[in-house]
Design a protein around this motif. Structure first.
Motif, PDB file in Angstrom:
ATOM      1  N   LEU A  25       0.832  -1.210   0.000  1.00  7.09           N
ATOM      2  CA  LEU A  25       0.000   0.000   0.000  1.00  7.09           C
ATOM      3  C   LEU A  25       0.867   1.260   0.000  1.00  7.09           C
ATOM      4  O   LEU A  25       0.523   2.255  -0.642  1.00  7.09           O
ATOM      5  N   HIS A  26       1.976   1.238   0.716  1.00  6.27           N
ATOM      6  CA  HIS A  26       2.890   2.386   0.679  1.00  6.27           C
ATOM      7  C   HIS A  26       3.432   2.588  -0.738  1.00  6.27           C
ATOM      8  O   HIS A  26       3.494   3.711  -1.237  1.00  6.27           O
ATOM      9  N   TRP A  27       3.835   1.481  -1.372  1.00 12.43           N
ATOM     10  CA  TRP A  27       4.384   1.594  -2.721  1.00 12.43           C
ATOM     11  C   TRP A  27       3.324   2.070  -3.703  1.00 12.43           C
ATOM     12  O   TRP A  27       3.619   2.851  -4.617  1.00 12.43           O
ATOM     13  N   LEU A  28       2.092   1.636  -3.521  1.00 10.73           N
ATOM     14  CA  LEU A  28       1.000   2.120  -4.365  1.00 10.73           C
ATOM     15  C   LEU A  28       0.808   3.616  -4.141  1.00 10.73           C
ATOM     16  O   LEU A  28       0.616   4.372  -5.094  1.00 10.73           O
ATOM     17  N   ALA A  29       0.870   4.047  -2.896  1.00  3.85           N
ATOM     18  CA  ALA A  29       0.724   5.465  -2.573  1.00  3.85           C
ATOM     19  C   ALA A  29       1.836   6.290  -3.219  1.00  3.85           C
ATOM     20  O   ALA A  29       1.607   7.415  -3.655  1.00  3.85           O
ATOM     21  N   ALA A  30       3.015   5.723  -3.295  1.00  5.92           N
ATOM     22  CA  ALA A  30       4.146   6.440  -3.878  1.00  5.92           C
ATOM     23  C   ALA A  30       4.124   6.431  -5.406  1.00  5.92           C
ATOM     24  O   ALA A  30       4.612   7.362  -6.036  1.00  5.92           O
ATOM     25  N   ALA A  31       3.536   5.412  -6.000  1.00  4.43           N
ATOM     26  CA  ALA A  31       3.620   5.249  -7.448  1.00  4.43           C
ATOM     27  C   ALA A  31       2.386   5.663  -8.219  1.00  4.43           C
ATOM     28  O   ALA A  31       2.492   6.009  -9.383  1.00  4.43           O
ATOM     29  N   GLY A  32       1.237   5.638  -7.620  1.00  4.40           N
ATOM     30  CA  GLY A  32      -0.038   5.880  -8.312  1.00  4.40           C
ATOM     31  C   GLY A  32      -0.051   7.044  -9.270  1.00  4.40           C
ATOM     32  O   GLY A  32       0.711   7.088 -10.214  1.00  4.40           O
TER      33      GLY A  32
END
Length: 93
Positions: A25-32
Motif C-alpha cells: 500500500l505504501h508503494w501504491l501510494a508512492a507510485a499511483g
C-alpha cells in the motif's frame, strides 16, 4: 492490476514489509497518480488498493520511507503528501 489479485490468491502476503516497513500500500501510494501524472489509471489504482485491503493489508501500517524512525507514515499520509489523489481516495473508500 490483474497481477496483484492473482498473486494474492496464490498466497502472497498483503501485509509484507521491506526493511523500511514499506508495504504494498505504501508503494501504491508512492507510485499511483502522483501530482496529476497519470502513471496508472484511477481504476487500476482502486482495484489494486481494494485487492490488498481485502487480503488484509494494514491501512495503518507505519513505515519510515526516509529511514528516519521519527517520521513514520501510513499509506494514506504518504499518498496525500505525494499528491496521489487516486490512492488517497481508494484508501478512504
Amino acid at each position: 492490476p490483474d497481477l496483484v489479485p492473482a498473486l494474492l490468491a496464490a498466497g502472497a502476503d498483503a501485509r509484507a514489509e521491506d526493511d523500511l516497513g514499506l508495504t504494498a500500500l505504501h508503494w501504491l501510494a508512492a507510485a499511483g497518480n502522483a501530482f496529476g501524472s497519470p502513471v496508472y489509471p484511477s481504476s487500476a489504482v482502486r482495484a489494486v488498493a481494494s485487492a490488498l485491503v481485502a487480503h488484509g493489508a494494514a491501512l495503518d501500517a507505519l513505515a519510515t520511507p526516509t529511514g528516519d524512525d521519527e517520521r513514520r507514515v501510513s499509506p494514506l499520509t504518504l499518498a496525500i503528501v505525494l499528491g496521489n489523489v487516486d490512492t488517497a481516495v481508494a484508501l478512504l473508500e
